[in-house]
Scaffold this active site. Sequence first.
Site, mmCIF file in Angstrom:
data_model
loop_
_atom_site.group_PDB
_atom_site.id
_atom_site.type_symbol
_atom_site.label_atom_id
_atom_site.label_comp_id
_atom_site.label_asym_id
_atom_site.label_seq_id
_atom_site.Cartn_x
_atom_site.Cartn_y
_atom_site.Cartn_z
ATOM 1 N N HIS A 46 0.828 -1.210 0.000
ATOM 2 C CA HIS A 46 0.000 0.000 0.000
ATOM 3 C C HIS A 46 0.866 1.267 0.000
ATOM 4 C CE1 HIS A 46 -3.748 2.225 1.189
ATOM 5 N NE2 HIS A 46 -2.845 3.072 1.690
ATOM 6 N N GLU A 47 1.790 1.352 0.961
ATOM 7 C CA GLU A 47 2.600 2.574 1.092
ATOM 8 C C GLU A 47 3.574 2.748 -0.079
ATOM 9 O OE1 GLU A 47 1.592 4.696 3.038
ATOM 10 O OE2 GLU A 47 0.408 3.507 4.433
ATOM 11 N N HIS B 146 1.665 4.390 -2.858
ATOM 12 C CA HIS B 146 1.683 5.850 -2.714
ATOM 13 C C HIS B 146 3.005 6.431 -3.196
ATOM 14 C CE1 HIS B 146 -2.042 6.597 -0.614
ATOM 15 N NE2 HIS B 146 -1.740 5.842 0.420
#
Length: 599
Positions: A391-392, A395
């Site tokens: 997820h990170e 980003h």
Amino acid sequence: MSEVKKLKTRDEIDSMHKWKVEKMYKNSVAWEEDFEILKSKAPNMQRFSGKLGRAEDLLSFLESNVEILRLLDKLLVYAHLRGDEDTAKAEFQILKNKIDAYEAEASSITAFFIPELLSLPEGAVDEAICKLPELKIYEFYLKDILSQKPHTLSAEGEKILASARDCLNAPENIFGMLTDADMTFPSIKDEKGNEVELTEGNYSTFIKSKDRRVRKDAFEALFGTYSGFKNTLTTSLTSSIKNFIFNAKTRNYDCALESSLKPNNIPVEVYHNVVDTINNNLSSLHKYVSLKKKLLGLDEIHMYDLYVPIVDAKEDHIEYEDAVKIVLDGIRPLGQEYLSIFKEGISEGWVDIFQNKGKCGGAYSGGCYDSMPYVLLNYNYQLNDVSTLAHEMGHSIHSYYSRKTQPYIYSEYVLFCAEVASTTNECLLIDYLIKNETDKKRRLFLINEQLEGIRTTVFRQCMFAEFEKITHENIEGGNPLSPEDLCKIYHDLNQKYFGAEMVVDEGIDMEWSRIPHFYSDFYVYQYTTGFAAANSFSKMIVEEGESAVERYKDFLKSGGSDYPINILKKAGVDMSTPKPLEDTIRRFDELLEMLEKEI
């Protein structure tokens, strides 16, 4: 007796497991040197006040402002990253305090810009762009500001609103103080019969307990406590809504919803489309509730049964290096270029991996235009941590592409797009894990994990969005809302969303009172749209291959160079239509079928 394992200090963490923030500044001395440069340059921006009507001065202001903002961003990011490494280390907390205070001062120095730009004669900006081709790059940026002219007050009006901001934030502050500081919960008995004080933190563990008595007790104790404050919590929430409506009216918007969406050029129909599309597909959620009731072997399914896992699967211990490999395998459909950037991030020190004493909790992606992306983790060797890494890094690679491709002013993406890349990575990862899992129990666990992800992120957040819609429309229509009104609205929504088989316990009627996002009006619907867009991208990437990957990378490279609806549409996801949400519901239905077949 075994020795208690102590949390390592920052100095005890191996350097290979820390982010390389020193690539920004070697030390605090170097940071202070740049801070002095910023403080010497920023006040000079006042020289442009009253001169923006000349094309040359407008260009000079914009270029000088970018220089100031880039330096400010770099100083802010370094101080905050260092501060989050060890919140007890005074050296970096001092840097944070210095730059946070100066950020407000720097902002006030250039506060003249937008009012002055809006006061220019009609067509003046177009003329300036024609005269100076160097201004062309700023065209979207300037016209976006000009589009807000009908909703911008006079300089005096803006000053009054700004001075009232602290007062208008009072409802949210009161809610925070009441729920975080003053509110305490009773003790309950855990699975072993031990008395344990209930907190907001451990509630999430108790509500997943396999012992039904424990989760029921936790549910009733939590919401019973909130119910004891229902008059205060009603006043704080309705006051917050009234303040938002006041701002919307003051700025000449037709309604509060428009005032939230229009600054990003998102039609209000997009919001209505989200609510309507999910409402038209609630039968899928009803089917899930029915299946969960059957799999848990319950005569009745209650609200406190929703979060208990339907499959017991032993949590694997996953080393960080293995987590990296798992994520790389999961996101392989994104192609070699994307994978190379991911590997570069891991090897070049983007990621701060392990927890240490004083380190900020949670996880996030940070960085600025003049740094590499940075990822803060608190890796704990579980599957959820693997998903968090995916997820990170989603980003961060979004930011990487955006900053490499766009000029500074368009390098940041807005909230409507912010969760798309990160969730696309998660969708690809869970799809890969489900397809490649050979152990039946683990596969069932993974299928249920994605079902729960869609239930909580798409259905539940949409229910929140519908609650916001109803409450705002009532208050805008002159209908005051009592605690009983709010509880009835929320109760009826739960009945509608979860269907006839769900026993909608009275306690859930108070859930509206503990949702902090309701103080950020019309925010939560973007969780639903973000997940739907990500699901559409991951589906296209897996099914279409390279052509879809190229469109997706164009999305990642777009930053804030256009309005979010347009950026997504160019990449193949049209959020003004029901299709992305319908595709997400179809994925939910597919997972339900898989679950039924596997049982």
